[in-house]
Design a protein around this motif. Structure first.
Motif, short mmCIF file in Angstrom:
data_model
loop_
_atom_site.label_atom_id
_atom_site.label_comp_id
_atom_site.label_asym_id
_atom_site.label_seq_id
_atom_site.Cartn_x
_atom_site.Cartn_y
_atom_site.Cartn_z
N ALA A 31 18.03 -13.32 24.50
CA ALA A 31 19.42 -13.32 24.97
C ALA A 31 20.36 -13.80 23.88
O ALA A 31 21.47 -13.28 23.71
CB ALA A 31 19.56 -14.20 26.21
N SER A 32 19.93 -14.80 23.11
CA SER A 32 20.75 -15.30 22.01
C SER A 32 20.88 -14.25 20.92
O SER A 32 21.95 -14.12 20.30
CB SER A 32 20.14 -16.58 21.45
OG SER A 32 20.05 -17.59 22.43
N CYS A 33 19.80 -13.52 20.65
CA CYS A 33 19.87 -12.44 19.65
C CYS A 33 20.90 -11.40 20.05
O CYS A 33 21.67 -10.91 19.21
CB CYS A 33 18.49 -11.78 19.50
SG CYS A 33 17.25 -12.84 18.73
N ALA A 34 20.94 -11.05 21.32
CA ALA A 34 21.90 -10.06 21.80
C ALA A 34 23.33 -10.58 21.63
O ALA A 34 24.22 -9.83 21.21
CB ALA A 34 21.62 -9.73 23.26
N GLN A 35 23.56 -11.85 21.92
CA GLN A 35 24.89 -12.43 21.75
C GLN A 35 25.32 -12.43 20.30
O GLN A 35 26.47 -12.12 19.97
CB GLN A 35 24.91 -13.86 22.30
CG GLN A 35 24.82 -13.96 23.81
CD GLN A 35 24.77 -15.40 24.28
OE1 GLN A 35 23.73 -16.04 24.28
NE2 GLN A 35 25.93 -15.92 24.66
N LEU A 36 24.39 -12.78 19.41
CA LEU A 36 24.70 -12.80 17.98
C LEU A 36 25.00 -11.40 17.47
O LEU A 36 25.88 -11.20 16.62
CB LEU A 36 23.54 -13.42 17.21
CG LEU A 36 23.36 -14.92 17.39
CD1 LEU A 36 22.02 -15.39 16.85
CD2 LEU A 36 24.50 -15.68 16.68
N ARG A 71 29.30 -7.54 15.49
CA ARG A 71 30.04 -6.28 15.59
C ARG A 71 31.50 -6.49 16.03
O ARG A 71 32.25 -5.53 16.14
CB ARG A 71 29.35 -5.34 16.58
CG ARG A 71 27.99 -4.84 16.11
CD ARG A 71 27.48 -3.71 17.00
NE ARG A 71 27.16 -4.19 18.34
CZ ARG A 71 25.93 -4.58 18.71
NH1 ARG A 71 24.94 -4.52 17.84
NH2 ARG A 71 25.71 -5.00 19.95
N THR A 72 31.88 -7.74 16.28
CA THR A 72 33.23 -8.01 16.79
C THR A 72 34.30 -7.81 15.72
O THR A 72 35.29 -7.12 15.94
CB THR A 72 33.30 -9.45 17.34
OG1 THR A 72 32.36 -9.60 18.39
CG2 THR A 72 34.70 -9.77 17.85
N LYS A 105 31.02 -11.12 11.15
CA LYS A 105 29.79 -10.38 10.84
C LYS A 105 28.79 -11.20 10.03
O LYS A 105 27.63 -11.36 10.44
CB LYS A 105 30.13 -9.09 10.10
CG LYS A 105 28.90 -8.28 9.70
CD LYS A 105 29.27 -7.02 8.95
CE LYS A 105 28.02 -6.25 8.51
NZ LYS A 105 28.36 -5.01 7.77
N GLU A 106 29.22 -11.71 8.89
CA GLU A 106 28.28 -12.39 7.99
C GLU A 106 27.68 -13.66 8.61
O GLU A 106 26.46 -13.83 8.61
CB GLU A 106 28.96 -12.70 6.66
CG GLU A 106 29.29 -11.47 5.83
CD GLU A 106 28.03 -10.67 5.50
OE1 GLU A 106 27.02 -11.28 5.10
OE2 GLU A 106 28.06 -9.43 5.66
#
Length: 518
Positions: free
Chosen positions: A31-36, A41-42, A47-48
Motif C-alpha cells: 500500500a505504501s509503494c502505491a502511495q509513493l 507522478r504528481t 518525483k525524485e
C-alpha cells in the motif's frame, strides 16, 4: 507550491512520516509503494524524493526487472523470470535510473529460484564501473548454494556497511571460507554483520579468520564460537556488540580473567547441559563496559528430552554472570527455553523454584533499567524479599519477574509486592510478575503505569481487585495474563478461577464498565 516544501530534505521527511515504512525490516508495504508511486507522478518536484523512498528497500530482482519494456523479459505462470534478448543501452539506462536509488536489498532462495542463468548473468554484467547497485548500503542474502556465489560477490562493494548472510548448506564447502575472507577487501567500510554459516568447528574457525581483519566492524551476530575465537573477535578495536553461541567443548579454565574493555552489548546462547561448563567461561572474562547482556539457555530435547534445568546450576550460572559483568549494566535478560511438558507431574514444579540467594548476585547492578527474568519460577520470593531487591534497582523501567511461564507453584507475593515495586522504582513503565491478587486495603499515591502483566496470578473477587488496581494505577486499561494451557487437566488450586477472574477484571477496566465500581 509553498516555499517551505521546496527543499528535497523536507519532502523526504514528510513522505517518510505519512507513509508507513518498516525500516527495521527493510520492507515497504505494498500500500505504501502505491502511495509513493502516485506521489512520484504528481509533479516534477515530488518525483525524485518519492522515487528515492520507493526504491530504497527492495526484495528480490523482480521489481527492477519489471521496469523493462515488453519483449525483454518473459514472466511465466509460476512467476519465473526469463531473458528474451540482451539489453540495449537505453534499457540499461532505465535500469540504472532505479538501481542507483536502492540502499537495501534482500534476496532469498525462493527469489533466486525465479531467475534463470541468463538473468543472473545479466545482473552481473551491468555496464556500471562498480556494480548494478552503486549505492547499496545493506544486503541480506539467504541462500547457501555456491552456484549463486558469483552473483552475491557482484553486490559486495565498498558502499556496503551492513550484511546479513545465511550460507548454511548440507555439504562441506570450500567457497564459503573464501567468500568470507573476501569481505575485508570487498567491503572495507562494513560495520554490521549477521552470519549463519553453521556451528561446526570449521565454520567457527573460518568465521574468526575472515572477520578478525575487519577493523571497523561494530556489530557481529554469528554462530558457535570457541572461547579462543570469542576473545579474538571481541578484541576488535571497533566492536561494540557481539551475539554468539558458546562452543562449550573447547572451554578451558584460565588462571586469570581476560578483560574485554570496549564491548557494550553481549548476547550469549548456551545449551542447558553445558551450563556448568559455561560458568568457567564467564568467570574467565570481564566486560567492564557492557551495558546490555542477554543470555538464552537452550535445550536440545532431541538428545536430552528429560533434561530440564537444575536451579542450583542456574543460580551458579547467574553468580558467574555477575562476576563477568560490571555494575554499569543497564539491561539484563536471562531466558530459559524450557518445556513445562517435561517437568509437570505429581510434584507441581516445586523442584524448579528459585530461592532468594539465586538473585542476590544481581543486587550490585544498581543502574539496571531493564530486568527480564520472566521464565524463572519466583514462587519463593515473598513481599519482603522483593522489596529488598527493588530497593537495589531504583532506575528500573521494565521489570519482568517470573510471570512469563505457566508455573503452578502458588506465588508468595501479594499486592504488597506491587506496591513496593511502584514505591521504589518511579521510572517503571512495564511490569510482569505473578502475585496473589486478593483484596487488601492500601493507602498509596497513584502511579501512572499502563501495561501490566500478571502471569499466573491467582485471583479472587475481581471487582475488588480492579478497585485496588485503579487506586494504584489509575490509567490502567488492560491486564495481560497467562491462560491455562493444559487442555487435558483442569488448573489446580489456587489457579482454578484464573481465566474467568482476569477476564472479569479486563471487562470492568473498559471505560464503559468502570462505573460499576462506584
Amino acid at each position: 507550491m509553498h516555499v517551505c516544501l521546496l527543499p528535497t530534505e523536507i519532502l523526504l521527511h514528510i513522505f517518510t512520516i505519512d507513509i508507513p515504512i518498516a525500516k527495521c525490516y527493510n520492507w515497504t508495504p505494498p500500500a505504501s509503494c502505491a502511495q509513493l508511486a502516485v506521489l512520484a507522478r504528481t509533479c516534477r518536484k515530488f518525483k525524485e524524493p518519492a522515487l528515492d523512498i520507493l526504491w530504497e528497500h527492495i526484495a528480490g530482482f523482480r521489481p527492477l526487472i519489471s521496469c523493462l519494456p515488453e519483449g525483454v523479459i518473459n514472466i511465466d505462470r509460476r512467476g519465473n523470470l526469463k531473458l528474451q534478448r540482451p539489453l540495449l543501452a537505453g534499457e540499461w539506462g532505465l535500469i540504472d535510473q532505479y538501481a542507483r536509488r536502492v540502499h537495501s536489498l534482500t534476496v532469498t532462495g525462493s527469489q533466486l529460484d525465479m531467475i534463470d542463468n541468463h538473468v543472473m548473468h545479466l545482473l552481473m554484467s551491468a555496464p556500471s564501473p562498480t556494480s548494478l547497485f552503486q549505492n547499496l548500503r545493506s544486503l541480506c542474502w539467504y541462500d547457501g548454494r555456491e552456484h549463486f556465489f558469483p552473483l552475491l560477490c557482484t553486490f559486495l562493494g565498498s558502499t556496503i556497511t551492513s550484511i546479513q548472510v545465511g550460507l548454511v548448506s548440507r555439504s562441506p564447502s570450500f567457497s564459503k571460507p573464501a567468500l568470507l575472507a573476501s569481505l575485508k577487501s570487498r567491503c572495507p567500510s562494513i560495520r554490521k554483520i549477521t552470519l549463519c554459516v553453521g556451528d561446526s568447528a570449521e565454520s567457527s574457525n573460518a568465521t574468526c579468520q575472515a572477520l578478525s581483519g575487519l577493523q571497523e566492524l561494530s556489530h557481529l551476530h554469528t554462530g558457535a564460537l570457541s572461547p579462543r575465537d570469542f576473545l579474538r573477535l571481541a578484541s576488535l578495536p571497533s566492536l561494540k556488540s557481539l551475539c554468539f553461541t558458546l562452543n562449550a567443548q573447547e572451554v578451558q579454565s584460565n588462571s586469570s580473567p581476560t578483560i574485554i574493555p570496549k564491548l557494550d552489548e553481549v548476547q550469549l546462547t548456551v545449551l542447558m547441559q553445558d551450563v556448568a561448563v559455561a560458568e568457567h567461561f564467564l568467570r574467565s572474562v570481564r566486560l567492564p563496559s557492557c551495558r546490555s547482556a542477554r543470555v538464552y539457555i537452550a535445550y536440545d530435547l532431541s538428545n536430552h528430552p528429560g533434561d530440564q534445568y537444575d536451579p542450583l546450576h542456574i543460580a551458579n550460572f547467574i553468580d558467574s554472570l555477575s562476576e563477568c559483568l560490571s555494575p554499569a549494566l543497564e539491561k539484563l535478560h536471562i531466558e530459559l527455553g524450557l518445556n513445562l511438558r517435561y517437568i509437570r507431574g505429581d510434584n507441581p514444579n516445586r523442584n524448579y523454584v528459585f530461592g532468594f540467594s539465586a538473585v542476590t548476585p544481581l543486587l550490585p547492578f544498581n543502574r539496571l533499567k531493564e530486568l527480564r527474568l520472566e521464565c524463572i519460577c519466583t514462587s519463593a520470593i515473598n513481599d519482603t524479599l522483593l522489596k529488598t531487591l527493588v530497593q537495589s534497582w531504583p532506575q528500573l523501567e521494565q521489570f519482568y519477574f517470573g510471570g512469563g511461564t505457566h508455573w503452578v507453584v502458588p506465588p508468595s507475593m501479594t499486592f504488597t509486592a506491587l506496591v513496593y515495586l511502584i514505591q521504589h522504582c518511579p521510572r517503571l513503565h512495564a511490569v510482569q510478575m505473578s502475585f496473589y491478587a486478593t483484596p487488601v486495603d492500601y493507602d498509596n499515591d497513584p502511579f501512572f503505569l499502563k501495561p501490566l502483566s500478571v502471569g499466573m496470578s491467582p485471583i479472587s473477587d475481581p471487582p475488588a481487585v480492579v478497585y485496588i488496581l485503579l487506586r494504584l494505577l489509575p490509567k490502567l486499561g488492560y491486564v495481560d495474563f497467562l491462560h491455562w494451557s493444559n487442555d487435558y487437566a483442569p488448573p489446580p488450586p489456587p489457579f482454578e478461577h484464573l481465566g474467568d477472574g482476569w477476564d472479569a477484571v479486563n471487562e470492568i477496566l473498559t471505560s464503559k464498565n468502570r462505573h460499576k465500581l462506584k
